[in-house]
Design a protein around this motif. Structure first.
Motif, PDB file in Angstrom:
ATOM      1  N   ASN A  66       0.834  -1.193   0.000  1.00 43.40           N
ATOM      2  CA  ASN A  66       0.000   0.000   0.000  1.00 43.40           C
ATOM      3  C   ASN A  66       0.877   1.254   0.000  1.00 43.40           C
ATOM      4  OD1 ASN A  66      -2.284   1.616   0.115  1.00 43.40           O
ATOM      5  ND2 ASN A  66      -2.828   1.053   2.194  1.00 43.40           N
ATOM      6  N   LEU A  67       1.911   1.269   0.817  1.00 43.13           N
ATOM      7  CA  LEU A  67       2.818   2.412   0.908  1.00 43.13           C
ATOM      8  C   LEU A  67       3.463   2.704  -0.446  1.00 43.13           C
ATOM      9  CD1 LEU A  67       4.221   4.453   2.888  1.00 43.13           C
ATOM     10  CD2 LEU A  67       6.021   2.734   3.118  1.00 43.13           C
ATOM     11  N   GLU A  68       3.912   1.678  -1.142  1.00 40.60           N
ATOM     12  CA  GLU A  68       4.542   1.875  -2.447  1.00 40.60           C
ATOM     13  C   GLU A  68       3.546   2.431  -3.461  1.00 40.60           C
ATOM     14  OE1 GLU A  68       7.084   2.293  -5.510  1.00 40.60           O
ATOM     15  OE2 GLU A  68       7.626   1.914  -3.425  1.00 40.60           O
ATOM     16  N   LEU A  69       2.333   1.935  -3.463  1.00 45.91           N
ATOM     17  CA  LEU A  69       1.317   2.445  -4.389  1.00 45.91           C
ATOM     18  C   LEU A  69       0.980   3.902  -4.086  1.00 45.91           C
ATOM     19  CD1 LEU A  69      -1.019  -0.670  -4.496  1.00 45.91           C
ATOM     20  CD2 LEU A  69       0.497   0.130  -6.327  1.00 45.91           C
ATOM     21  N   VAL A  70       0.844   4.232  -2.816  1.00 47.05           N
ATOM     22  CA  VAL A  70       0.539   5.608  -2.421  1.00 47.05           C
ATOM     23  C   VAL A  70       1.702   6.526  -2.801  1.00 47.05           C
ATOM     24  CG1 VAL A  70       0.123   7.148  -0.456  1.00 47.05           C
ATOM     25  CG2 VAL A  70      -1.088   4.965  -0.613  1.00 47.05           C
ATOM     26  N   LYS A  71       2.931   6.068  -2.611  1.00 47.38           N
ATOM     27  CA  LYS A  71       4.096   6.866  -2.993  1.00 47.38           C
ATOM     28  C   LYS A  71       4.055   7.179  -4.489  1.00 47.38           C
ATOM     29  CE  LYS A  71       9.136   6.995  -3.025  1.00 47.38           C
ATOM     30  NZ  LYS A  71       9.121   7.698  -4.292  1.00 47.38           N
ATOM     31  N   ARG A  72       3.748   6.198  -5.309  1.00 44.92           N
ATOM     32  CA  ARG A  72       3.672   6.420  -6.757  1.00 44.92           C
ATOM     33  C   ARG A  72       2.594   7.439  -7.109  1.00 44.92           C
ATOM     34  NH1 ARG A  72       4.168   0.254  -9.137  1.00 44.92           N
ATOM     35  NH2 ARG A  72       6.172  -0.200  -8.154  1.00 44.92           N
ATOM     36  N   ILE A  82      -5.886  12.143   0.704  1.00 49.93           N
ATOM     37  CA  ILE A  82      -6.519  11.610   1.908  1.00 49.93           C
ATOM     38  C   ILE A  82      -6.408  10.100   1.731  1.00 49.93           C
ATOM     39  CG2 ILE A  82      -8.644  11.485   3.266  1.00 49.93           C
ATOM     40  CD1 ILE A  82      -9.434  14.165   1.708  1.00 49.93           C
ATOM     41  N   VAL A  83      -5.542   9.478   2.525  1.00 49.92           N
ATOM     42  CA  VAL A  83      -5.140   8.091   2.283  1.00 49.92           C
ATOM     43  C   VAL A  83      -5.776   7.145   3.292  1.00 49.92           C
ATOM     44  CG1 VAL A  83      -3.184   6.516   2.069  1.00 49.92           C
ATOM     45  CG2 VAL A  83      -2.933   8.904   1.354  1.00 49.92           C
ATOM     46  N   ASP A  84      -6.501   6.180   2.783  1.00 47.72           N
ATOM     47  CA  ASP A  84      -7.108   5.130   3.602  1.00 47.72           C
ATOM     48  C   ASP A  84      -6.024   4.117   3.966  1.00 47.72           C
ATOM     49  OD1 ASP A  84      -8.566   3.020   4.671  1.00 47.72           O
ATOM     50  OD2 ASP A  84      -9.737   2.653   2.865  1.00 47.72           O
ATOM     51  N   ILE A  85      -5.687   4.048   5.260  1.00 47.65           N
ATOM     52  CA  ILE A  85      -4.709   3.044   5.701  1.00 47.65           C
ATOM     53  C   ILE A  85      -5.387   1.979   6.572  1.00 47.65           C
ATOM     54  CG2 ILE A  85      -2.685   4.520   5.424  1.00 47.65           C
ATOM     55  CD1 ILE A  85      -2.655   4.816   8.514  1.00 47.65           C
ATOM     56  N   ASP A  86      -6.637   1.731   6.274  1.00 43.32           N
ATOM     57  CA  ASP A  86      -7.398   0.676   6.949  1.00 43.32           C
ATOM     58  C   ASP A  86      -7.316   0.851   8.461  1.00 43.32           C
ATOM     59  OD1 ASP A  86      -8.099  -0.378   4.466  1.00 43.32           O
ATOM     60  OD2 ASP A  86      -6.366  -1.696   4.401  1.00 43.32           O
ATOM     61  N   ASN A  87      -6.989  -0.203   9.169  1.00 44.04           N
ATOM     62  CA  ASN A  87      -6.903  -0.110  10.625  1.00 44.04           C
ATOM     63  C   ASN A  87      -5.466   0.131  11.080  1.00 44.04           C
ATOM     64  OD1 ASN A  87      -5.865  -2.617  10.143  1.00 44.04           O
ATOM     65  ND2 ASN A  87      -7.441  -3.743  11.259  1.00 44.04           N
ATOM     66  N   VAL A 107      -6.542   8.114   6.934  1.00 40.23           N
ATOM     67  CA  VAL A 107      -7.811   7.640   7.485  1.00 40.23           C
ATOM     68  C   VAL A 107      -7.547   6.325   8.201  1.00 40.23           C
ATOM     69  CG1 VAL A 107     -10.166   6.909   6.963  1.00 40.23           C
ATOM     70  CG2 VAL A 107      -9.083   8.684   5.565  1.00 40.23           C
ATOM     71  N   LEU A 108      -7.853   6.308   9.496  1.00 45.16           N
ATOM     72  CA  LEU A 108      -7.727   5.102  10.319  1.00 45.16           C
ATOM     73  C   LEU A 108      -9.113   4.651  10.739  1.00 45.16           C
ATOM     74  CD1 LEU A 108      -4.768   6.188  12.589  1.00 45.16           C
ATOM     75  CD2 LEU A 108      -4.856   4.052  11.321  1.00 45.16           C
ATOM     76  N   GLU A 109      -9.376   3.381  10.623  1.00 49.05           N
ATOM     77  CA  GLU A 109     -10.688   2.862  11.019  1.00 49.05           C
ATOM     78  C   GLU A 109     -10.573   2.053  12.304  1.00 49.05           C
ATOM     79  OE1 GLU A 109     -10.907  -1.125   8.286  1.00 49.05           O
ATOM     80  OE2 GLU A 109     -11.281   0.808   7.331  1.00 49.05           O
TER      81      GLU A 109
END
Length: 173
Positions: A66-72, A82-87, A107-109
């Motif tokens: 997820n981190l690599e995709l968000v970085k790209r 606004i990045v969903d990082i699940d829990n 975003v933390l759930e």
């Protein structure tokens, strides 16, 4: 000098009105959304799992993936994300790594691990105090003191209680 994305998002939040942040799942989409004139983008966890891995959002994509995709995505837009990082993948270190990217918000759930996408059934939420501790740990772990933390609850789906969801939202704030 370029403004940090977290400060740009905070400035938007301070103004009256609604921020429309289209969902983004790829670097190309990020460029297209910015070119279209939007002011922010929402990186959807379900979207990343679906588009890049062909998987449902059942906590199958790792934090590093997820981190690599968000970085790209982030490298291809000047807009706040606004990045969903699940829990949070079970660790405040997740927040540290994402906050280094200068994204805008995380975003933390409050779902129990392993989490289930909010679009599906059988969500289980953690106790309110545990989520509050998670949010405090996230704030402390962030290398960006201006990073916006968005707390999301799945209490309505998990417990059927709107009052419970409101109680959780107030506690998280």
């Amino acid at each position: 000098m370029k403004m940090k994305k977290s400060l740009a998002l905070r400035a938007m939040l301070a103004k009256p009105g609604i921020i429309v942040a289209p969902g983004v799942t790829t670097a190309l989409f990020a460029r297209l959304i910015e070119d279209t004139g939007f002011s922010a983008q929402f990186v959807t966890g379900a979207g990343l799992a679906n588009i890049h891995f062909g998987l449902p959002d059942y906590n199958l994509v790792t934090m590093t993936e997820n981190l690599e995709l968000v970085k790209r995505i982030n490298d291809n837009t000047t807009l706040p994300l606004i990045v969903d990082i699940d829990n949070g993948y079970g660790s405040a270190l997740t927040v540290r790594e994402f906050s280094r990217l200068d994204v805008g918000a995380l975003v933390l759930e409050d779902q129990q691990s392993p989490k289930r996408c909010g679009h599906f059934e059988d969500q289980v939420v953690i106790p309110i105090e545990e989520m509050c501790q998670k949010l405090r740990a996230a704030r402390e772990a962030s290398v960006d003191p201006d990073l916006v933390l968005v707390a999301r609850t799945d209490a309505i789906a998990a417990t059927g209680s709107l009052d419970g969801a409101i109680r959780r939202g107030n506690a998280y704030a």
